[in-house]
Design a protein around this motif. Structure first.
Motif, PDB file in Angstrom:
ATOM      1  N   VAL A 104      -1.203  -7.101   0.267  1.00 27.85           N
ATOM      2  CA  VAL A 104       0.169  -7.700   0.704  1.00 27.85           C
ATOM      3  C   VAL A 104      -0.138  -9.120   0.980  1.00 27.85           C
ATOM      4  CG1 VAL A 104       1.809  -7.613   2.657  1.00 27.85           C
ATOM      5  CG2 VAL A 104       1.095  -5.390   1.496  1.00 27.85           C
ATOM      6  N   GLU A 112       7.764  -4.342   4.649  1.00 25.81           N
ATOM      7  CA  GLU A 112       7.104  -4.258   3.300  1.00 25.81           C
ATOM      8  C   GLU A 112       5.869  -3.829   3.431  1.00 25.81           C
ATOM      9  OE1 GLU A 112       6.008  -7.979   1.700  1.00 25.81           O
ATOM     10  OE2 GLU A 112       4.923  -7.278  -0.183  1.00 25.81           O
ATOM     11  N   ARG A 116       4.268  -0.025   1.893  1.00 26.14           N
ATOM     12  CA  ARG A 116       3.023  -0.144   1.168  1.00 26.14           C
ATOM     13  C   ARG A 116       2.182   1.023   1.978  1.00 26.14           C
ATOM     14  NH1 ARG A 116       2.952  -1.419  -3.468  1.00 26.14           N
ATOM     15  NH2 ARG A 116       4.429  -3.061  -3.729  1.00 26.14           N
TER      16      ARG A 116
END
Ligand code: CA
Length: 240
Positions: A104, A112, A116
């Motif tokens: 990331v 986000e 993940r």
């Protein structure tokens, strides 16, 4: 949380603000969180905490995340998400080369990162569909889909989750050329479909572990510019 025991995430990052932010957000969606503020404590924490997943920053005060990831890979196959400072292609590839499962880019949104984390934990716990063959053999390599384990003769070959997933998708499609973008979508997710370099890095990891001679691969064969093909299992060789 749906059910079962809580998954533990280990954060290895030296910026207290980021650690706090991640800890609060990961705990709020039901994960247990441990953290370490440098590479040396991080390495010890992997053994002590036995995390289900590690979020690892690339820049640490006493070393870089790549070397730490390589050290962790010597004794653990725990999934690793790298936090890379810049979206520089070379750094991402170095992350995959060192055995990370995903990355990331900073600055990132916690939503986000959580997405993940969830995706990787889901893939790591994915079950082989019932009804499909329980195992597959090529030469002296044996893949047990039901146990998610790989053996050469009687010896188990330890694979990371991403290595196993890649091998799995190749093996269940043995004899068929799997396109680069197809494998990237299946193993990392559709947003990775053009990142052929990551696939190459992971194919190298896999070949080192499963091929007798990684420079002359017989199990995972390249179709240059197109994809990879897993050799047909023993007893299924085409008529010549
Ligand atoms: Ca840092």
């Amino acid at each position: 949380m749906v059910s079962g025991e809580r998954k533990k995430i280990l954060i290895i990052e030296d910026e207290p603000k980021i650690v706090r932010l991640l800890k609060i957000n990961l705990e709020s969606v039901g994960y247990e969180v441990a953290y370490a503020l440098n590479a040396s404590d991080g390495c010890k924490a992997v053994e002590k905490e036995m995390p289900d997943l590690i979020v690892l920053d690339v820049m640490l005060p006493d070393g870089d995340g790549y070397s730490l990831c390589r050290r962790i890979r010597e004794f653990s196959d725990v999934p690793v998400i790298m936090l890379t400072a810049r979206a520089r292609e070379r750094e991402k590839i170095e992350g995959f080369e060192s055995g990370a499962d995903d990355y990331v880019t900073k600055p990132f949104s916690t939503a986000e990162l959580i997405a993940r984390v969830r995706a990787i934990l889901k893939r790591a716990g994915a079950q082989h569909p019932s009804g499909a063959p329980a195992e597959l053999e090529v030469d002296d390599l044996r893949i047990s889909f039901s146990k998610r384990k790989v053996y050469r003769g009687a010896t188990e070959i330890r694979l990371t989750h991403t290595e196993y997933n890649l091998l799995y998708h190749l093996a269940v499609n043995a004899g068929k050329v799997m396109l680069h973008e197809e494998l990237l979508s299946l193993v990392w997710g559709p947003e990775y479909r053009d990142e052929v370099e990551y696939l190459r890095a992971y194919i190298r990891h896999l070949r080192k572990k499963i091929e007798v001679d990684p420079s002359e691969p017989r199990i995972i064969v390249s179709s240059p510019g197109i994809g990879y093909c897993f050799a047909l299992p023993t007893g299924h060789e085409p008529e010549t």
